[in-house]
Scaffold this motif. Structure first.
Motif, PDB file in Angstrom:
ATOM      1  N   ALA A 117       0.539  -1.529  -0.218  1.00 47.08           N
ATOM      2  CA  ALA A 117      -0.422   0.166   0.075  1.00 47.08           C
ATOM      3  C   ALA A 117       1.439   1.561  -0.416  1.00 47.08           C
ATOM      4  O   ALA A 117       0.486   2.355  -0.588  1.00 47.08           O
ATOM      5  CB  ALA A 117      -1.060  -0.226   1.163  1.00 47.08           C
ATOM      6  N   GLU A 118       1.860   0.857   0.882  1.00 45.50           N
ATOM      7  CA  GLU A 118       2.801   2.341   1.210  1.00 45.50           C
ATOM      8  C   GLU A 118       3.236   2.997  -0.399  1.00 45.50           C
ATOM      9  O   GLU A 118       3.251   4.362  -1.048  1.00 45.50           O
ATOM     10  CB  GLU A 118       3.721   1.993   1.296  1.00 45.50           C
ATOM     11  N   SER A 119       3.571   1.564  -1.182  1.00 40.26           N
ATOM     12  CA  SER A 119       4.688   1.772  -2.840  1.00 40.26           C
ATOM     13  C   SER A 119       3.461   2.736  -3.584  1.00 40.26           C
ATOM     14  O   SER A 119       3.963   3.067  -4.679  1.00 40.26           O
ATOM     15  CB  SER A 119       4.489   0.359  -3.048  1.00 40.26           C
ATOM     16  N   VAL A 120       2.194   2.766  -3.584  1.00 38.92           N
ATOM     17  CA  VAL A 120       0.874   2.836  -3.741  1.00 38.92           C
ATOM     18  C   VAL A 120       1.646   4.829  -3.894  1.00 38.92           C
ATOM     19  O   VAL A 120       1.028   5.160  -4.875  1.00 38.92           O
ATOM     20  CB  VAL A 120      -0.313   2.946  -3.828  1.00 38.92           C
ATOM     21  N   ILE A 121       1.689   4.776  -2.450  1.00 41.13           N
ATOM     22  CA  ILE A 121       2.402   6.559  -2.196  1.00 41.13           C
ATOM     23  C   ILE A 121       3.608   6.931  -2.926  1.00 41.13           C
ATOM     24  O   ILE A 121       3.422   8.053  -3.726  1.00 41.13           O
ATOM     25  CB  ILE A 121       2.103   6.870  -0.786  1.00 41.13           C
ATOM     26  N   MET A 122       4.558   5.968  -2.905  1.00 36.55           N
ATOM     27  CA  MET A 122       5.718   6.471  -3.379  1.00 36.55           C
ATOM     28  C   MET A 122       5.340   6.820  -4.569  1.00 36.55           C
ATOM     29  O   MET A 122       6.169   7.905  -5.780  1.00 36.55           O
ATOM     30  CB  MET A 122       7.218   5.344  -3.070  1.00 36.55           C
ATOM     31  N   GLU A 123       4.406   5.304  -5.616  1.00 29.95           N
ATOM     32  CA  GLU A 123       4.851   5.824  -6.934  1.00 29.95           C
ATOM     33  C   GLU A 123       3.685   7.724  -7.423  1.00 29.95           C
ATOM     34  O   GLU A 123       4.583   8.271  -8.502  1.00 29.95           O
ATOM     35  CB  GLU A 123       3.829   4.911  -7.954  1.00 29.95           C
ATOM     36  N   ALA A 124       3.061   7.975  -6.683  1.00 28.14           N
ATOM     37  CA  ALA A 124       2.032   8.926  -7.021  1.00 28.14           C
ATOM     38  C   ALA A 124       3.538   9.961  -6.764  1.00 28.14           C
ATOM     39  O   ALA A 124       4.025  10.902  -7.232  1.00 28.14           O
ATOM     40  CB  ALA A 124       0.990   9.040  -5.780  1.00 28.14           C
ATOM     41  N   LEU A 125       4.042  10.221  -5.787  1.00 24.16           N
ATOM     42  CA  LEU A 125       5.729  10.641  -5.525  1.00 24.16           C
ATOM     43  C   LEU A 125       6.377  10.872  -6.332  1.00 24.16           C
ATOM     44  O   LEU A 125       6.998  11.889  -6.830  1.00 24.16           O
ATOM     45  CB  LEU A 125       5.735  10.656  -4.357  1.00 24.16           C
ATOM     46  N   TRP A 126       6.740   9.761  -6.398  1.00 27.64           N
ATOM     47  CA  TRP A 126       7.411   9.388  -7.570  1.00 27.64           C
ATOM     48  C   TRP A 126       7.094  10.602  -9.062  1.00 27.64           C
ATOM     49  O   TRP A 126       8.038  10.600 -10.172  1.00 27.64           O
ATOM     50  CB  TRP A 126       8.248   8.212  -8.075  1.00 27.64           C
ATOM     51  N   ARG A 127       6.067  10.110  -9.107  1.00 25.07           N
ATOM     52  CA  ARG A 127       5.745  10.987 -10.530  1.00 25.07           C
ATOM     53  C   ARG A 127       5.452  11.877 -10.887  1.00 25.07           C
ATOM     54  O   ARG A 127       6.018  13.073 -11.234  1.00 25.07           O
ATOM     55  CB  ARG A 127       3.477  10.950 -11.014  1.00 25.07           C
ATOM     56  N   LYS A 128       5.289  12.816 -10.164  1.00 29.63           N
ATOM     57  CA  LYS A 128       5.307  14.059  -9.401  1.00 29.63           C
ATOM     58  C   LYS A 128       5.629  14.812  -7.797  1.00 29.63           C
ATOM     59  O   LYS A 128       4.729  13.900  -6.752  1.00 29.63           O
ATOM     60  CB  LYS A 128       3.937  15.117  -9.795  1.00 29.63           C
ATOM     61  N   THR A 129       7.129  15.678  -8.415  1.00 35.57           N
ATOM     62  CA  THR A 129       7.105  15.489  -6.358  1.00 35.57           C
ATOM     63  C   THR A 129       7.549  17.471  -6.626  1.00 35.57           C
ATOM     64  O   THR A 129       7.574  17.952  -7.337  1.00 35.57           O
ATOM     65  CB  THR A 129       8.429  15.217  -6.581  1.00 35.57           C
ATOM     66  N   PRO A 130       7.163  18.070  -5.150  1.00 33.45           N
ATOM     67  CA  PRO A 130       7.103  17.102  -4.428  1.00 33.45           C
ATOM     68  C   PRO A 130       5.157  17.705  -4.232  1.00 33.45           C
ATOM     69  O   PRO A 130       4.889  18.412  -5.765  1.00 33.45           O
ATOM     70  CB  PRO A 130       6.871  18.025  -2.995  1.00 33.45           C
ATOM     71  N   LEU A 131       4.191  16.581  -3.270  1.00 30.20           N
ATOM     72  CA  LEU A 131       3.023  16.477  -3.366  1.00 30.20           C
ATOM     73  C   LEU A 131       2.316  17.266  -1.700  1.00 30.20           C
ATOM     74  O   LEU A 131       2.983  17.130  -1.382  1.00 30.20           O
ATOM     75  CB  LEU A 131       2.360  15.511  -3.511  1.00 30.20           C
ATOM     76  N   THR A 132       1.308  17.865  -1.841  1.00 29.81           N
ATOM     77  CA  THR A 132       0.632  18.306  -0.249  1.00 29.81           C
ATOM     78  C   THR A 132      -0.030  16.865  -0.354  1.00 29.81           C
ATOM     79  O   THR A 132      -0.184  16.103  -1.092  1.00 29.81           O
ATOM     80  CB  THR A 132      -0.438  19.248  -0.389  1.00 29.81           C
ATOM     81  N   SER A 133      -0.045  16.616   1.141  1.00 30.79           N
ATOM     82  CA  SER A 133      -0.925  15.075   1.084  1.00 30.79           C
ATOM     83  C   SER A 133      -2.352  15.865   1.060  1.00 30.79           C
ATOM     84  O   SER A 133      -2.779  14.494   0.174  1.00 30.79           O
ATOM     85  CB  SER A 133      -1.295  15.343   2.687  1.00 30.79           C
ATOM     86  N   GLU A 134      -2.846  16.437   0.681  1.00 33.88           N
ATOM     87  CA  GLU A 134      -4.336  16.902  -0.044  1.00 33.88           C
ATOM     88  C   GLU A 134      -4.267  16.174  -1.784  1.00 33.88           C
ATOM     89  O   GLU A 134      -4.874  15.439  -2.411  1.00 33.88           O
ATOM     90  CB  GLU A 134      -4.913  18.318  -0.328  1.00 33.88           C
ATOM     91  N   ALA A 135      -2.897  16.577  -2.647  1.00 27.17           N
ATOM     92  CA  ALA A 135      -2.303  16.313  -3.814  1.00 27.17           C
ATOM     93  C   ALA A 135      -2.275  14.044  -3.451  1.00 27.17           C
ATOM     94  O   ALA A 135      -2.552  14.018  -4.844  1.00 27.17           O
ATOM     95  CB  ALA A 135      -1.920  16.756  -4.503  1.00 27.17           C
ATOM     96  N   ILE A 136      -2.179  14.334  -2.726  1.00 29.09           N
ATOM     97  CA  ILE A 136      -1.751  12.369  -2.687  1.00 29.09           C
ATOM     98  C   ILE A 136      -3.060  11.797  -2.783  1.00 29.09           C
ATOM     99  O   ILE A 136      -3.256  11.057  -2.949  1.00 29.09           O
ATOM    100  CB  ILE A 136      -0.419  12.547  -1.370  1.00 29.09           C
TER     101      ILE A 136
END
Lengths: 120, 120
Positions: free
Chosen positions: A6-25
């Motif tokens: 599950a955590e890796s899904v968050i990582m993937e989002a951040l790898w796609r676009k960085t940085p992000l707010t929690s809202e964006a995530i």
DNA sequence: CTCGATCGATGACGTTTGTCAACAATGGCG
DNA sequence: CGCCATTGTTGACAAACGTCATCGATCGAG
């Protein structure tokens, strides 16, 4: 520290676009995974604890960025699979897909070009 | 049902040689992994519950055999990794290893021969 | 200044996993 | 025939995971 599925899904989002707010995530991964806001926040917290991401203050919120490079993560995961299942060798993995009929003509062409280039 | 990491060690032993008694499995995987007899027995029980292996009576003990084919397991695991990390494509995975300097000359030669054969 | 919205931190809870030990059934040896 | 060793079944327990809600701080609007 190990990154869970599950955590890796968050990582993937951040790898796609960085940085992000929690809202964006949350906007990015919540919906597709059927996760509530609370769930995503918890995952972010755990990633912070694991030092896989960093949080830099931005006003009253945080901007999150990966500390772990995707390349390194992917490399480790791939190597792990190779070691566990293929005795660390790449060719048998390719054979596996080939025999499973999982290789499209395009895959084969790509591979061929790739190997040509590497072996030059 | 999903097979955990520790459980897969038992599976590997059974894929190497089938069928095996619990005693043989313990001898095979206990020592190398620092597992006690109790640990291995528990893993066997869970694999039975998950229907990943079968037990056929042999006197007062059981002979255990895999119900899940290694090929299927390996295929599923590999496909999963490919989907998760490489958008389902094989070439990028090979690239990853290549760029990481993780490919020996022999690996490359093997791959080359393999691709030649496949693309014929 | 006060109130409500927002955001991160934290608590909660059920399940899975890793690891062992205790126990019960059972079969063979003396 | 009775006891001991072997084998499978179960209980246990901590840690990790997946999932979600609650709480406390804080910032901006009125």
């Amino acid at each position: 520290m190990k990154i869970s599925s599950a955590e890796s899904v968050i990582m993937e989002a951040l790898w796609r676009k960085t940085p992000l707010t929690s809202e964006a995530i949350i906007a990015e991964v919540g919906e597709p995974n059927g996760w509530t806001e609370g769930t995503v926040k918890q995952l972010i917290s755990r990633l912070l604890k694991k030092k896989a991401i960093a949080a830099q203050p931005d006003g009253r919120r945080y901007l999150y960025s990966p500390l772990l490079a995707r390349r390194d993560y992917v490399q480790a995961e791939s190597q792990g699979l190779l070691d566990r299942l293929f005795d660390g060798r790449l060719a048998p993995l390719v054979t596996q897909f080939s025999e499973g009929g999982k290789l499209s003509d395009e895959d084969v062409a790509e591979l061929k070009a790739l190997v040509e280039r590497i072996s030059k």
